[in-house]
Design an enzyme around this catalytic site. Sequence first.
Site, PDB file in Angstrom:
ATOM      1  CD  GLU A 612      -3.219  -0.372   0.236  1.00 43.51           C
ATOM      2  OE1 GLU A 612      -3.094   0.769  -0.245  1.00 43.51           O
ATOM      3  OE2 GLU A 612      -4.215  -1.087   0.020  1.00 43.51           O
ATOM      4  CB  SER A 613       2.236   3.098   2.496  1.00 41.97           C
ATOM      5  OG  SER A 613       2.755   2.207   3.487  1.00 41.97           O
TER       6      SER A 613
END
Length: 752
Positions: A612-613
């Site tokens: 995700e990040s």
Amino acid sequence: MLLPLLLSLSASARIPSAADGPMTALPDAELALAIPLSEATHKALAKRAHKTASSQLVAMSRDGLSGEQVADLAFLTAYSLVRAGKATQATSYLDALRKAPTPPEAYKALTAAEILAANGDDVGAAQALEGFDPEHALYPRAMLVRADALRDAGRTADARAVYEALIERPDPAEGSDVALAALAKMSGPGSEASYPYDRRLWAAYPTTSAGASASVRLKEYGPFATWQESALRADRLMAAGQWTRAIDTVALSHTPIPKDGSAEACMAQYAKGRSLFKLNRVTDASLVLGPGGRACKGSDDDRGAKSLYLAGKSLERKKAWAAAAVEYEAIADLYPENSYADDGLALAGIAYQEAGDLTRARKTWARQVAEYPTGDLAGEGYWRLAWGAYLDGETAKAIEWADKAQVAVPLEVDPMHVRAAIYWSGRWRAYPDLADPVMETGVPEDMAKAQEIWLSMCRDRPFSHYTLLAAARMQELDPDALEAIPRWQPTGLDEPWKVRESWLQDSDTQEALALAQLGLLKDAQSHFGALDDLLPSEAAVVTQLRWDADDWLMAHYDMKNYLKHHPPELLGEQQAKVLTLAFPPQYWEEVSKATEPYDWDGRIFHALTREESLFNKDIVSWAGAIGLSQLMPATAQGQSRRMGLTVSKSDLHDPYTNARIGAYYFDFLMRRFKGNHWISLSGYNAGEGNVDKWLKRFGNLPTDQFIESIPFRETRNYTRRVSRSYQTYHLLYDGGPAFPDRKAYNHQVKPD
């Protein structure tokens, strides 16, 4: 027939071997500091916080240091003082720094020249930089120092010659903005002679201080720029991410920019269209990029192809699939030699399929693999041909395409789709009926081949989403055979890196390692080339140095991209050591604590945060998702209320808070989808409502088939990526069986 070649590793992969030249161990001393710096000083140097570092270096005791270390410390102190704007205080170190054994000669020469210039010895400064290597990374900076020194020494003509030599390079180039500003000043600000320099600064360097000053001076002339200059300015603003300014530059050009397909017009239209796309104004972007992409043929094929690609992407975001397919296919029609051509056909086929025209999609993919058999999306083309054949009820043809993919596409070109082809080659042999995908084949030989394929994956390719699926099948069909496969173990983690002697002896590598030994880690980075040009162990050395420079976030990002074409199977004998660097246990403590209340493996959520990040706690996506697990503020607020928490947007940047809320939501998905982590991941990416719609549309399919049926390409790939990362983390850091027991989901997404 299952040929051995189908499961072999690609011969073209860059595995460390004698074929790359003799290998050697990189001694720890080559990566160790030459001077015993304190942690605080090392960190300050790594961050280029030279005001802090220089003060600490000046105060550092020389007691106990060897003569060579004293000389190295003299250089480092002087270098840091100069960078801190205190060059006059570095004079006392001048003689010693020249004797320093570790720093590269170019760095010593430049530092000495900067000290001499600061002390008024302009002739000495200029002489120190005579014969400076024009290919060296420091050349632009060195020539600016030399030119300034010549000018201050009264040798104006010589100074001008150096500045003019710098600006002969194509724009944009490092130092050219400073050289142009100097020439404008020497010509007399606002004079007729300075005017061309200011215009070039305005057009080519709009985001620099010199460009901003030139813009102010040019206002006295009224409208001045040609549309070609406006096009260049828009291009540079776009490259700097200043999207709105780029759009305005095109729109407000004093002379309207034509749409005649010239190279400059293509530059302007691409700058405007891409900026609109980046601002998510996709309707406007498609109206600019589509026509622009077609008009550029013959004048700027590269921007033409890129324009059509972004036009297709713009239409994709609107779900205008048929229109997107037309834009994508036009790339191969108009620009068949461009690197985007095979991408265009692959994406056109996907768009046709999403538009409901599977027949045309299959024809488009067949064209792709025929015309671009070595393209970077060839793996996806073959895979989609196989999947399309299966959806049309042609299982034998699907197997044929899957087997061709394994032969035609090297693993490093497209690891995910090659692995998909391997897995499904077995899956279709074992369960060939699209209408009844849980019914086993009635041909014992086919079932035996399927199990052979899956066991081979579990043995030789344990780091894969598709291997998890294969293991789940074997947990049902022959668990004893699966358990007989030795668990992969990380070994050799304490061994020194093994690199090519030729790479280690390369001048750029030598300079980079020397600078790293002095703690100048960011300076060292400028001497390393692209990671893709390196062997895995060498890429890992570069990454490790960046981690040491406190640049772990971008280092991790680049290493993740490197692994896209250097999968674990091809990492060589130091596979485990490379993987631990590429899959760091970042924020595991926070994630482990956040997932502790739940009855599922917290590593799943750890892998989710990586994808995700990339473990960037401060990231905010274009859609507004925040932090480690990329929570949308509205989702975070809703979940936190259910948890009895009160959080603000800023709280979502706290790793534990973010992980705690994200894990709570993921637990909701796991319960909703009966512990099926694959489909819960799909729900996390696309929303549980979409998964419910797909379940209603496709039925309670086997998990493997359901994932491949997900209409959103992003969600399909996301589910596979997180699953792969999960398995890699599990093997690297966790105990227990190599493969978690997932056989309950072999035949249904949500078991009855």
